[in-house]
Motif scaffolding. Structure first.
Motif, PDB file in Angstrom:
ATOM      1  N   ASN A  42       0.804  -1.223   0.000  1.00 40.68           N
ATOM      2  CA  ASN A  42       0.000   0.000   0.000  1.00 40.68           C
ATOM      3  C   ASN A  42       0.843   1.283   0.000  1.00 40.68           C
ATOM      4  OD1 ASN A  42      -2.422  -1.417  -0.052  1.00 40.68           O
ATOM      5  ND2 ASN A  42      -2.481  -1.585   2.171  1.00 40.68           N
ATOM      6  N   ASP A  43       2.144   1.149   0.078  1.00 38.82           N
ATOM      7  CA  ASP A  43       3.017   2.329   0.063  1.00 38.82           C
ATOM      8  C   ASP A  43       3.168   2.824  -1.381  1.00 38.82           C
ATOM      9  OD1 ASP A  43       4.909   4.288   0.401  1.00 38.82           O
ATOM     10  OD2 ASP A  43       6.463   2.954   1.188  1.00 38.82           O
ATOM     11  N   ASP A  44       2.648   3.989  -1.633  1.00 39.63           N
ATOM     12  CA  ASP A  44       2.707   4.559  -2.987  1.00 39.63           C
ATOM     13  C   ASP A  44       3.841   5.561  -3.154  1.00 39.63           C
ATOM     14  OD1 ASP A  44       0.522   3.086  -3.812  1.00 39.63           O
ATOM     15  OD2 ASP A  44      -0.920   4.641  -3.213  1.00 39.63           O
ATOM     16  N   SER A  45       4.748   5.591  -2.191  1.00 38.37           N
ATOM     17  CA  SER A  45       5.817   6.588  -2.274  1.00 38.37           C
ATOM     18  C   SER A  45       6.812   6.265  -3.382  1.00 38.37           C
ATOM     19  CB  SER A  45       6.530   6.726  -0.926  1.00 38.37           C
ATOM     20  OG  SER A  45       7.156   5.521  -0.578  1.00 38.37           O
ATOM     21  N   ILE A  46       6.978   5.010  -3.718  1.00 39.86           N
ATOM     22  CA  ILE A  46       7.890   4.636  -4.805  1.00 39.86           C
ATOM     23  C   ILE A  46       7.037   4.058  -5.927  1.00 39.86           C
ATOM     24  CG2 ILE A  46       9.829   3.204  -5.500  1.00 39.86           C
ATOM     25  CD1 ILE A  46      10.698   3.131  -2.590  1.00 39.86           C
ATOM     26  N   LYS A  47       7.217   4.619  -7.118  1.00 45.39           N
ATOM     27  CA  LYS A  47       6.434   4.153  -8.256  1.00 45.39           C
ATOM     28  C   LYS A  47       7.394   3.749  -9.366  1.00 45.39           C
ATOM     29  CE  LYS A  47       2.470   6.846  -7.171  1.00 45.39           C
ATOM     30  NZ  LYS A  47       1.130   6.749  -7.404  1.00 45.39           N
ATOM     31  N   SER A  48       7.275   2.479  -9.728  1.00 52.14           N
ATOM     32  CA  SER A  48       8.044   1.990 -10.870  1.00 52.14           C
ATOM     33  C   SER A  48       7.461   0.643 -11.273  1.00 52.14           C
ATOM     34  CB  SER A  48       9.525   1.849 -10.524  1.00 52.14           C
ATOM     35  OG  SER A  48       9.754   0.717  -9.731  1.00 52.14           O
ATOM     36  N   VAL A  49       7.787   0.194 -12.431  1.00 52.23           N
ATOM     37  CA  VAL A  49       7.318  -1.094 -12.939  1.00 52.23           C
ATOM     38  C   VAL A  49       7.900  -2.221 -12.081  1.00 52.23           C
ATOM     39  CG1 VAL A  49       7.361  -2.650 -14.924  1.00 52.23           C
ATOM     40  CG2 VAL A  49       7.018  -0.199 -15.266  1.00 52.23           C
ATOM     41  N   ALA A  50       9.149  -2.098 -11.694  1.00 56.74           N
ATOM     42  CA  ALA A  50       9.806  -3.130 -10.878  1.00 56.74           C
ATOM     43  C   ALA A  50       9.123  -3.258  -9.511  1.00 56.74           C
ATOM     44  CB  ALA A  50      11.282  -2.809 -10.707  1.00 56.74           C
ATOM     45  N   PHE A  51       8.821  -2.121  -8.894  1.00 55.29           N
ATOM     46  CA  PHE A  51       8.152  -2.164  -7.591  1.00 55.29           C
ATOM     47  C   PHE A  51       6.728  -2.703  -7.715  1.00 55.29           C
ATOM     48  CE2 PHE A  51      11.559   0.397  -5.782  1.00 55.29           C
ATOM     49  CZ  PHE A  51      11.643  -0.154  -4.500  1.00 55.29           C
ATOM     50  N   ASN A  52       6.050  -2.363  -8.782  1.00 54.10           N
ATOM     51  CA  ASN A  52       4.702  -2.909  -9.004  1.00 54.10           C
ATOM     52  C   ASN A  52       4.767  -4.419  -9.191  1.00 54.10           C
ATOM     53  OD1 ASN A  52       3.482  -0.459  -8.721  1.00 54.10           O
ATOM     54  ND2 ASN A  52       3.358  -0.029 -10.927  1.00 54.10           N
ATOM     55  N   SER A  53       5.782  -4.896  -9.884  1.00 54.65           N
ATOM     56  CA  SER A  53       5.972  -6.342 -10.073  1.00 54.65           C
ATOM     57  C   SER A  53       6.265  -7.022  -8.729  1.00 54.65           C
ATOM     58  CB  SER A  53       7.113  -6.591 -11.051  1.00 54.65           C
ATOM     59  OG  SER A  53       7.359  -7.977 -11.164  1.00 54.65           O
ATOM     60  N   MET A  54       7.116  -6.389  -7.929  1.00 54.55           N
ATOM     61  CA  MET A  54       7.454  -6.940  -6.614  1.00 54.55           C
ATOM     62  C   MET A  54       6.206  -6.968  -5.710  1.00 54.55           C
ATOM     63  SD  MET A  54      10.229  -5.729  -3.742  1.00 54.55           S
ATOM     64  CE  MET A  54      11.522  -5.530  -4.919  1.00 54.55           C
TER      65      MET A  54
END
Length: 183
Positions: A42-54
């Protein structure tokens, strides 16, 4: 139940309590892990494709955590079932041997009772009122007294066998009702 069987409820109950305590601790640790994963997802502070995949992969871990908790809860229910089922009586397989000995003694006492009743009948048949041979009547009464004493032994042996059977049945019932726990 066999002669080597032994059920000590206090020991089993202590093991159940320890198991329940450990599983509750495991569930608490799983809750903490689940909360941490949830917070990260639920932490939206970091946005990237890699983080979304993780985050997607971590969602899969949440499902695993849920299944682990369900398995733990099932084991906790089994521990509670076992705890309540074992009762408070220590059950020892020595009753199997006691039962066997008493069954043998019962058979011998039964045979002896029948033998002495037969001897009593034979002694009565030997009695001839005209000859006044009262000894045969005395013998008949003595044989009857011996037969009754053997019948009393039969009753005692049968009571012991019944008691042993009740313990064996209780043990076997506990064994039957717990054989599928923790599966």
């Amino acid at each position: 139940m066999n002669s080597n069987s032994r059920l000590v409820p206090a020991t089993i109950k202590a093991q159940c309590n320890a198991g329940i305590e450990q599983l509750n601790a495991d569930n608490e640790a799983l809750n903490i892990a689940n909360q941490s994963i949830e917070a990260f997802i639920n932490d939206d502070s970091i946005k990237s494709v890699a983080f979304n995949s993780m985050k997607q992969q971590l969602s899969d871990y949440k499902a695993v955590i849920h299944l682990l908790k369900l398995a733990n809860d099932s084991d906790i229910m089994d521990y509670n079932w076992l705890y309540n089922l074992v009762g408070s009586d220590v059950l020892s397989g020595v009753v199997v041997d006691i039962k066997s000995i008493n069954e043998s003694n019962l058979q011998s006492a039964n045979e002896n009772a029948q033998l002495y009743y037969q001897k009593a009948e034979e002694a009565e048949e030997d009695y001839e009122p005209r000859k006044r041979n009262f000894q045969s009547l005395k013998d008949a009464e003595s044989y009857r007294a011996s037969a009754r004493a053997y019948e009393n032994e039969v009753s005692t042996y049968q009571a012991t066998i019944n008691y042993c059977n009740s313990i064996i049945e209780k043990y076997d019932s506990i064994e039957e009702n717990t054989k599928n726990l923790f599966t």
